[in-house]
Scaffold this active site. Sequence first.
Site, PDB file in Angstrom:
ATOM      1  N   ALA A   6       7.135  -0.652   7.764  1.00 51.35           N
ATOM      2  CA  ALA A   6       7.799   0.094   6.696  1.00 51.35           C
ATOM      3  C   ALA A   6       6.936   1.168   6.044  1.00 51.35           C
ATOM      4  CB  ALA A   6       8.278  -0.879   5.628  1.00 51.35           C
TER       5      ALA A   6
ATOM      6  N   SER B 251      -1.952  -5.368   4.905  1.00 51.92           N
ATOM      7  CA  SER B 251      -2.295  -6.010   3.645  1.00 51.92           C
ATOM      8  C   SER B 251      -2.319  -7.532   3.821  1.00 51.92           C
ATOM      9  CB  SER B 251      -1.286  -5.593   2.567  1.00 51.92           C
ATOM     10  OG  SER B 251      -1.816  -5.789   1.285  1.00 51.92           O
TER      11      SER B 251
ATOM     12  N   ALA C  87       8.795  -5.243   6.926  1.00 46.57           N
ATOM     13  CA  ALA C  87       7.800  -4.979   7.974  1.00 46.57           C
ATOM     14  C   ALA C  87       8.029  -3.592   8.584  1.00 46.57           C
ATOM     15  CB  ALA C  87       7.905  -6.048   9.051  1.00 46.57           C
TER      16      ALA C  87
ATOM     17  N   LYS D  50       0.860  -1.190   0.000  1.00 44.54           N
ATOM     18  CA  LYS D  50       0.000   0.000   0.000  1.00 44.54           C
ATOM     19  C   LYS D  50       0.895   1.238   0.000  1.00 44.54           C
ATOM     20  CE  LYS D  50      -0.061   2.079   3.471  1.00 44.54           C
ATOM     21  NZ  LYS D  50       0.047   2.817   4.762  1.00 44.54           N
TER      22      LYS D  50
ATOM     23  N   GLY E  76       2.130  -0.881   4.585  1.00 44.31           N
ATOM     24  CA  GLY E  76       0.984  -1.707   4.949  1.00 44.31           C
ATOM     25  C   GLY E  76       1.243  -3.196   4.955  1.00 44.31           C
TER      26      GLY E  76
ATOM     27  N   ASP F  60      -5.283   0.609   8.729  1.00 48.56           N
ATOM     28  CA  ASP F  60      -5.054   0.459   7.286  1.00 48.56           C
ATOM     29  C   ASP F  60      -5.714  -0.783   6.702  1.00 48.56           C
ATOM     30  OD1 ASP F  60      -3.641   2.741   6.678  1.00 48.56           O
ATOM     31  OD2 ASP F  60      -1.670   1.842   7.065  1.00 48.56           O
TER      32      ASP F  60
HETATM   33  O1  C5P Z   1      -4.347   1.010  13.654  1.00 46.81           O
HETATM   34  P1  C5P Z   1      -2.897   0.727  13.650  1.00 46.81           P
HETATM   35  O2  C5P Z   1      -2.520  -0.362  14.615  1.00 46.81           O
HETATM   36  O3  C5P Z   1      -2.337   0.501  12.291  1.00 46.81           O
HETATM   37  O4  C5P Z   1      -2.210   2.069  14.172  1.00 46.81           O
HETATM   38  C1  C5P Z   1      -0.942   2.075  14.754  1.00 46.81           C
HETATM   39  C2  C5P Z   1      -0.777   3.345  15.571  1.00 46.81           C
HETATM   40  O5  C5P Z   1      -0.725   4.477  14.702  1.00 46.81           O
HETATM   41  C3  C5P Z   1      -1.891   3.645  16.539  1.00 46.81           C
HETATM   42  O6  C5P Z   1      -1.694   3.009  17.759  1.00 46.81           O
HETATM   43  C4  C5P Z   1      -1.802   5.155  16.674  1.00 46.81           C
HETATM   44  O7  C5P Z   1      -0.757   5.499  17.573  1.00 46.81           O
HETATM   45  C5  C5P Z   1      -1.359   5.590  15.286  1.00 46.81           C
HETATM   46  N1  C5P Z   1      -2.481   6.026  14.422  1.00 46.81           N
HETATM   47  C6  C5P Z   1      -3.079   7.245  14.654  1.00 46.81           C
HETATM   48  N2  C5P Z   1      -4.102   7.650  13.853  1.00 46.81           N
HETATM   49  C7  C5P Z   1      -4.528   6.879  12.830  1.00 46.81           C
HETATM   50  C8  C5P Z   1      -3.924   5.636  12.580  1.00 46.81           C
HETATM   51  C9  C5P Z   1      -2.893   5.227  13.395  1.00 46.81           C
HETATM   52  O8  C5P Z   1      -2.697   7.973  15.577  1.00 46.81           O
HETATM   53  N3  C5P Z   1      -5.528   7.312  12.058  1.00 46.81           N
END
Ligand code: C5P
Length: 269
Positions: A93, A100, A91, A11, A96, A127
């Site tokens: 990186a 993904s 990873a 991604k 995604g 994501d």
């Molecule tokens: O949802 P995911 O585990 O991919 O997000 C990793 C971290 O990125 C979250 O814990 C948060 O700190 C940050 N994040 C954020 N706002 C988003 C997506 C991710 O602050 N819209």
Amino acid sequence: MAQTEAFAPAKINLTLHVTGQRADGYHLLDSLVVFADVGDVVRVSPAPQMSLRVSGPMGAGVPEDARNLCWRAAEAFGEPVAIALEKHLPAAAGIGGGSSDAAATLRAMEAAFDRRFDGDPALLGADVPVCRVARAARMQGIGDQLAPVTQPVLHAVLINPRVDVPTPAVFKALSCKENAAMGDLPADGADLAWLSAMRNDLQEAAIALQPVIQECLTALDAVGAGLARMSGSGATCFGLFRTATEATRAASALSAQHPGWWIVATAVR
Ligand code: C5P
């Protein structure tokens, strides 16, 4: 039931504007997301109990248990499977990889069990919803609001200096969390001129944490990229080129200069 297979494309955030922060800490985003021709491969086979085997050139250090998003996606789907994950993407990186892989696991399981996943993919990660669609989209909200967009194929080089960048640290290091939203997308898709006027608001904070990201951008500029920018929270950067031939030539030159970096030429769409 036989084994099923799904592709987990990289991604790429061609733009990533951070427009605010919610009370729960999550950030509001406005991003043009596309997908590459390179990616991981997920294979699932119904089994008496869950298992996960990781292989492939980028497999070293990838967890083979419930820390892996493939495992959590399979659990969310609610059937035990033997998962084989072939890692080609680095990873942590910004492209995604884990998200993904989770989305591809859901796709493979939908085919294996002949039923739709009825859970919320956003619970697996911000994501994962866009990776589930795996088509060019404008992503807003915290990653949960998706609108399909028309986007012509672009020719890119992806470059990763093999340093991990933890996403929460980058968001935390942001100096400004309320930036202008992305402009209206051109009806026939984003081109280089339009993209150049947009931003990745996480880029500066990521470079402060990992200065080698700036070296990636400078290296892409030096081999003639029309635009060089970081994807997601980094460290992967992309350069855009006018033709596939130019992108392939640039990737070869960069690989010779930086043998330790992960570098690929790919179409993004
Ligand atoms: O949802 P995911 O585990 O991919 O997000 C990793 C971290 O990125 C979250 O814990 C948060 O700190 C940050 N994040 C954020 N706002 C988003 C997506 C991710 O602050 N819209």
